[in-house]
Write an enzyme that holds these catalytic residues in place. Structure first.
Site, PDB file in Angstrom:
ATOM      1  CG  ASP A  99      27.522  -1.326 -20.575  1.00  0.00           C
ATOM      2  OD1 ASP A  99      26.979  -0.860 -21.598  1.00  0.00           O
ATOM      3  OD2 ASP A  99      28.565  -0.846 -20.107  1.00  0.00           O
TER       4      ASP A  99
ATOM      5  NE  ARG B 288      33.461  -4.292  -6.135  1.00  0.00           N
ATOM      6  CZ  ARG B 288      33.155  -4.756  -7.347  1.00  0.00           C
ATOM      7  NH1 ARG B 288      31.911  -4.749  -7.751  1.00  0.00           N
ATOM      8  NH2 ARG B 288      34.100  -5.207  -8.149  1.00  0.00           N
TER       9      ARG B 288
END
Length: 181
Positions: free
Chosen positions: A102, A164
């Site tokens: 990112d 997750r």
């Protein structure tokens, strides 16, 4: 959990295809070498596991716990090493396995650290590349898929340590993380 997802961005089937494709490329590129795969915990676990199944080479596997998020939805910019490698990477070909690139704060810091520690080569493989969030001029060596700037969870990616275990990557509904602000 699924009700908290606004949109599935990368399906289970797409993830499997990405792992096969990247595994074949890595196998070809590292022929006659024994790379060390370094997963950045915790998000890398599903991707590293599935990717490794498609790399037809002898590989070593290591993990580091590194974070620049510290529980929020945006990078703090402060990279912390919580667990270091157990093996020397000096004179080794290192392939850092990331769930997402990112801002690139973490990956640039770790790549520079590994070069300083004497790795022969350091390359990055990422499932997700989000260049719209970039704070550094950085391009991963192996990219599964490029995604738009959105807050994503699933397949290793979390919000406040949950989501997750989703088998896909989805965009988290903003009301989920805004209610915690």
């Amino acid at each position: 959990m699924h009700k908290d997802i606004a949109e599935i961005l990368v399906s289970e089937e797409q993830i499997e295809d990405i792992c096969q494709t990247l595994g074949a490329r890595i196998t070809k590129d590292y022929q006659n070498r024994r790379p060390i795969l370094v997963g950045l915990l915790k998000g890398c676990v599903p991707f590293m596991s599935d990717l490794a199944k498609h790399i037809d080479l002898y590989v070593d596997m290591e993990y580091m716990a590194v974070s620049s998020y510290h529980g929020g939805i945006a990078s703090s910019g402060d990279v912390k090493i919580k667990k270091d490698l157990d093996t020397s990477i000096q004179n080794r070909d290192v392939l850092i396995v990331e769930d997402i690139v990112d801002t690139a704060n973490t990956i640039v810091t770790i790549k520079n650290l590994f070069a300083h520690r004497g790795a022969s080569s350091v390359k990055i493989v990422t499932l997700l590349d989000k260049p719209a969030g970039r704070l550094h001029d950085f391009v991963p060596d192996y990219v599964g898929i490029t995604i738009p700037k959105a807050f994503v969870v699933g397949y290793g990616l979390d919000y406040d340590e949950i989501y997750r275990n989703l088998p896909y990557v989805g965009i988290l509904k903003p009301e989920v993380y805004r209610r915690d602000e």
